[in-house]
Write a protein that holds these residues in place. Structure first.
Motif: not given
Length: 312
Positions: A167-188
Motif C-alpha cells: 500500500s502507498f501513501c497519497t500524492d506519491i512522488q518518485i524522485p527518479h526518471y523511471f520506476c525503479e524498484l528500490a525507489q518504489l519500495l521506499k514510498l510504500a
C-alpha cells in the motif's frame, strides 16, 4: 499522510532529473539524441552480424543478443521519460509503473546473463582453444541465452507481484526518471521486509555470483595469457577481452554503486543521476566499445553500409 490501497492508486509522479522548466528542452534534446544513437548503434551491430557470415560465431552471437538487450533496455526507459518532458506531465499509471519495473528487471537480468556467457566464451577460447568448437556449440549458446531470459523474467515477475501487495501513501512522488524498484519500495506505507529480503537475496544470487564467475574467468585468462611467449600473442589475447572488460566495469560498477548508495539514503536525486550511467550511457556506449576496438566488426559495418547505399 493518508494511506491508500492498491485498488485506489491510479498513478505515480516521476519527478525526473530536474523540475526547472528552462532545462526541460535541453534534457529532451539530450535524451532524444542518446536514444537515437543507442537505437542506431545497436541495430547496426545486429544487422552487421546477421549479414556477415564471418561473424556467425559464439562471440558475435552473444554480442548481437547484448545489442538487442541494450536496445530494449533503453526503449523501456527513455521514450516514456521524453514524453513526460515534452508534455510536462510527470504522471505514470500504477500498472504502467509496475510494467516498467518488470521490463527493466528483465532486460537488466538478461544483460547480466549475457555478460557472464561472453566471459565464459573468452575463457574457453583462450584457455582451451583446441576444445573451443566442441564446447561452444550453437546449442549451448542458444540454451544459455534462453535460460538467462527465463530466469530474468521469473525474477522480474517475482518482484513485481510482491510489489502488488504493498500500500502507498497519497500524492506519491518518485524522485527518479523511471520506476525503479528500490525507489518504489521506499514510498510504500506497508511492511516491505519481505520485499527487501528478496531484493538482497536475488541480488546476491543473480548479481554477485555471476560477477564472481566473470572474475574467475578472467583470472584464468590472465594466467594463461602470461604463459604466451610472444608479445604479439599476449596483445591479441588481451585486445579480444578488452572490450568485454570495459562493458563489465561500466555495467556492474555503476549498477552496484547506484543500489548500494540508494539503499542507504532516502534522498535520491544523486541516485537518479548516477542511474543514467547503467540505464542510458552503457547501452549507448556498448556499440562504440565493441565496434571501434574490433577490426572484424568495423569491416562488417562497412560492408553493411556499402550494401545499403548501393540499393539507393
Amino acid at each position: 499522510m493518508a494511506i491508500g490501497n492498491l485498488s485506489d492508486r491510479t498513478e505515480f509522479l516521476l519527478l525526473g532529473l530536474s523540475q526547472d522548466p528552462e532545462l526541460q528542452p535541453l534534457l529532451f534534446g539530450i535524451f532524444l539524441t542518446i536514444y537515437l544513437i543507442t537505437a542506431a548503434g545497436n541495430l547496426l551491430i545486429i544487422l552487421a552480424i546477421i549479414f556477415d557470415s564471418h561473424l556467425h560465431t559464439p562471440m558475435y552471437f552473444f554480442l548481437s543478443n547484448l545489442s538487442f538487450t541494450d536496445f530494449c533496455f533503453s526503449t523501456t526507459i527513455i521514450p516514456k521519460m521524453m514524453v513526460n518532458i515534452q508534455t510536462q506531465d510527470k504522471s505514470i499509471s500504477y500498472i504502467g509503473c509496475l510494467t516498467q519495473i518488470c521490463f527493466v528487471l528483465t532486460f537488466a537480468g538478461l544483460e547480466n546473463g549475457i555478460l557472464v556467457m561472453m566471459a565464459y566464451d573468452r575463457f574457453v577460447a583462450i584457455c582451451h582453444p583446441l576444445r573451443y568448437t566442441a564446447i561452444m556449440n550453437i546449442k549451448l549458446c542458444a540454451l544459455t541465452v534462453v535460460l538467462s531470459f527465463v530466469i530474468s523474467v521469473l525474477d522480474a515477475l517475482l518482484h513485481t507481484l510482491m510489489a502488488l501487495r504493498l500500500s502507498f501513501c497519497t500524492d506519491i512522488q518518485i524522485p527518479h526518471y523511471f520506476c525503479e524498484l528500490a525507489q518504489l519500495l521506499k514510498l510504500a506505507c506497508s511492511d516491505i521486509l519481505i520485499n527487501n529480503i528478496l531484493v538482497y537475496v536475488v541480488t546476491s544470487l543473480l548479481g554477485v555470483i555471476p560477477l564472481c564467475g566473470i572474475i574467475f574467468s578472467y583470472t584464468q585468462i590472465v594466467s594463461s595469457v602470461i604463459k604466451i611467449p610472444s608479445a604479439s600473442g599476449k596483445y591479441k589475447a588481451f585486445s579480444i577481452c578488452g572490450s568485454h572488460l570495459i562493458v563489465v566495469c561500466l555495467f556492474y560498477g555503476t549498477g552496484f554503486g547506484v543500489y548500494l548508495s540508494s539503499s542507504g539514503s532516502h534522498s535520491s536525486p544523486k541516485s537518479a543521476i548516477a542511474s543514467i550511467m547503467y540505464t542510458v550511457v552503457t547501452p549507448m556506449m556498448n556499440p562504440f566499445i565493441y565496434s571501434l576496438r574490433n577490426k572484424d566488426m568495423m569491416e562488417a559495418l562497412g560492408k553493411l553500409l556499402s550494401r545499403t547505399l548501393s540499393f539507393h
